[in-house]
Design a protein around this motif. Structure first.
Motif, PDB file in Angstrom:
ATOM      1  N   THR A  16       1.255  -1.295  -0.214  1.00  0.00           N
ATOM      2  CA  THR A  16       0.133   0.306  -0.214  1.00  0.00           C
ATOM      3  C   THR A  16       0.795   1.038  -0.027  1.00  0.00           C
ATOM      4  OG1 THR A  16      -1.806  -1.223   1.466  1.00  0.00           O
ATOM      5  CG2 THR A  16      -1.741   1.234   1.263  1.00  0.00           C
ATOM      6  N   ALA A  17       0.633   2.003  -1.093  1.00  0.00           N
ATOM      7  CA  ALA A  17       1.744   3.801  -1.296  1.00  0.00           C
ATOM      8  C   ALA A  17       0.006   4.221  -0.158  1.00  0.00           C
ATOM      9  CB  ALA A  17       1.341   3.842  -2.113  1.00  0.00           C
ATOM     10  N   ARG A  18       0.333   5.688   0.445  1.00  0.00           N
ATOM     11  CA  ARG A  18      -0.403   6.482   1.182  1.00  0.00           C
ATOM     12  C   ARG A  18       0.317   7.667   1.092  1.00  0.00           C
ATOM     13  NH1 ARG A  18      -3.435   7.362   6.979  1.00  0.00           N
ATOM     14  NH2 ARG A  18      -4.990   7.339   6.615  1.00  0.00           N
ATOM     15  N   VAL A  19       0.044   8.641   1.548  1.00  0.00           N
ATOM     16  CA  VAL A  19      -0.668  10.205   1.221  1.00  0.00           C
ATOM     17  C   VAL A  19      -0.798  10.571   2.350  1.00  0.00           C
ATOM     18  CG1 VAL A  19      -0.273  12.570   0.425  1.00  0.00           C
ATOM     19  CG2 VAL A  19       0.737  10.577  -1.669  1.00  0.00           C
ATOM     20  N   ALA A  20      -0.551  11.374   3.613  1.00  0.00           N
ATOM     21  CA  ALA A  20      -1.433  11.569   4.580  1.00  0.00           C
ATOM     22  C   ALA A  20      -1.648  12.897   4.283  1.00  0.00           C
ATOM     23  CB  ALA A  20      -0.567  11.065   5.593  1.00  0.00           C
ATOM     24  N   GLN A  21      -2.691  13.162   4.451  1.00  0.00           N
ATOM     25  CA  GLN A  21      -3.969  14.491   4.123  1.00  0.00           C
ATOM     26  C   GLN A  21      -4.680  14.495   5.128  1.00  0.00           C
ATOM     27  OE1 GLN A  21      -3.057  15.503   0.304  1.00  0.00           O
ATOM     28  NE2 GLN A  21      -4.938  14.455  -0.423  1.00  0.00           N
ATOM     29  N   ASP A  22      -5.618  15.478   4.544  1.00  0.00           N
ATOM     30  CA  ASP A  22      -6.911  15.705   5.577  1.00  0.00           C
ATOM     31  C   ASP A  22      -7.544  15.021   4.693  1.00  0.00           C
ATOM     32  OD1 ASP A  22      -6.016  17.912   6.822  1.00  0.00           O
ATOM     33  OD2 ASP A  22      -7.338  19.381   5.782  1.00  0.00           O
ATOM     34  N   GLU A  23      -7.842  14.546   3.898  1.00  0.00           N
ATOM     35  CA  GLU A  23      -8.203  12.936   2.842  1.00  0.00           C
ATOM     36  C   GLU A  23      -7.563  12.507   2.637  1.00  0.00           C
ATOM     37  OE1 GLU A  23     -11.697  13.169   0.711  1.00  0.00           O
ATOM     38  OE2 GLU A  23     -12.169  15.392   1.566  1.00  0.00           O
ATOM     39  N   PRO A  24      -6.258  11.526   3.232  1.00  0.00           N
ATOM     40  CA  PRO A  24      -5.687  10.331   2.230  1.00  0.00           C
ATOM     41  C   PRO A  24      -6.031  10.057   1.743  1.00  0.00           C
ATOM     42  CG  PRO A  24      -6.366   9.479   4.753  1.00  0.00           C
ATOM     43  CD  PRO A  24      -7.619  10.455   4.530  1.00  0.00           C
ATOM     44  N   LEU A  25      -5.322   9.776   0.357  1.00  0.00           N
ATOM     45  CA  LEU A  25      -5.289   9.346  -0.380  1.00  0.00           C
ATOM     46  C   LEU A  25      -3.943   8.127  -0.305  1.00  0.00           C
ATOM     47  CD1 LEU A  25      -4.540  12.241  -3.267  1.00  0.00           C
ATOM     48  CD2 LEU A  25      -6.489  11.521  -2.383  1.00  0.00           C
ATOM     49  N   GLU A  26      -4.807   6.382  -0.680  1.00  0.00           N
ATOM     50  CA  GLU A  26      -3.711   5.175  -0.705  1.00  0.00           C
ATOM     51  C   GLU A  26      -4.518   4.500  -2.500  1.00  0.00           C
ATOM     52  OE1 GLU A  26      -4.438   3.735   3.120  1.00  0.00           O
ATOM     53  OE2 GLU A  26      -5.432   1.860   1.991  1.00  0.00           O
ATOM     54  N   GLY A  27      -3.223   4.273  -2.723  1.00  0.00           N
ATOM     55  CA  GLY A  27      -3.450   3.137  -3.582  1.00  0.00           C
ATOM     56  C   GLY A  27      -2.827   2.216  -3.326  1.00  0.00           C
ATOM     57  N   SER A  28      -2.735   0.563  -3.766  1.00  0.00           N
ATOM     58  CA  SER A  28      -2.125  -0.692  -3.427  1.00  0.00           C
ATOM     59  C   SER A  28      -2.173  -1.508  -4.429  1.00  0.00           C
ATOM     60  CB  SER A  28      -3.354  -2.004  -2.503  1.00  0.00           C
ATOM     61  OG  SER A  28      -4.136  -1.496  -2.731  1.00  0.00           O
ATOM     62  N   VAL A  29      -1.323  -2.622  -4.365  1.00  0.00           N
ATOM     63  CA  VAL A  29      -1.218  -3.459  -5.684  1.00  0.00           C
ATOM     64  C   VAL A  29      -0.861  -5.047  -5.149  1.00  0.00           C
ATOM     65  CG1 VAL A  29       1.089  -2.476  -5.694  1.00  0.00           C
ATOM     66  CG2 VAL A  29      -0.056  -3.572  -7.457  1.00  0.00           C
ATOM     67  N   ASP A  30      -1.028  -5.923  -5.339  1.00  0.00           N
ATOM     68  CA  ASP A  30      -0.659  -7.541  -5.121  1.00  0.00           C
ATOM     69  C   ASP A  30       0.401  -7.759  -5.608  1.00  0.00           C
ATOM     70  OD1 ASP A  30      -3.060  -6.780  -3.412  1.00  0.00           O
ATOM     71  OD2 ASP A  30      -3.644  -8.229  -5.138  1.00  0.00           O
TER      72      ASP A  30
END
Length: 159
Positions: free
Chosen positions: A105-119
């Motif tokens: 998982t890759a995550r950008v922490a901010q007011d509304e977090p953004l997240e993406g993931s890959v298997d």
């Protein structure tokens, strides 16, 4: 001060504030994992690359946190990276001794977090030993029976 001075100051502040608002990321996308799979217990690594954008424009200087859902599958060597001028950040995954599928998982922490993931698939290592055999011990002369052999790698992963 006269009205023109205030108007010029206001316009100047607006010009400085507008680009800052455009730099807030609104999307994170995992571009690739290279290679697409690794071998358990090996020194293989996989590079996970993400792209952070704002309305399809790359955003630089954004901190991206990478994580693996289950540490038995492996670890991320550089788990906190900052995006470059092209809006990309990359981390290196090192497999553990367990075969299976690691969710990264890759995550950008901010007011509304953004997240993406890959298997990422983790294959077993080379066959090491026979774990078990199954067959019928009684067979009529001239008959046949099925013999099933299960092999494992040196970490206990089924081959």
């Amino acid at each position: 001060m006269n009205v023109w001075t205030y108007a010029c100051l206001t316009m100047g502040l607006l010009l400085f504030a507008a680009p800052a608002g455009a730099l807030i990321p609104d999307n994170i996308e995992i571009l690739s994992t290279s290679p697409g799979w690794v071998t358990a217990g090996s020194s293989d690594t996989a590079t996970v690359t993400v792209l952070v954008t704002n309305s399809s424009s790359p955003v630089s200087g954004v901190v991206v946190d990478f994580a693996v859902d289950n540490s038995t599958y492996g670890s991320i060597a550089n788990a906190r990276m900052e995006t470059d001028e092209a809006g990309k950040a990359a981390a290196v995954f090192r497999p553990g001794t367990r075969s299976g599928t690691a969710r990264i998982t890759a995550r950008v922490a901010q007011d509304e977090p953004l997240e993406g993931s890959v298997d990422l698939s983790i294959d077993h290592a080379a066959p090491y030993q026979i774990d078990n055999t199954w067959y019928s011990p009684k067979v009529t002369a001239g008959g046949t029976t099925d013999i099933t052999v299960r092999m494992v790698d040196r970490y206990g992963n089924v081959v």
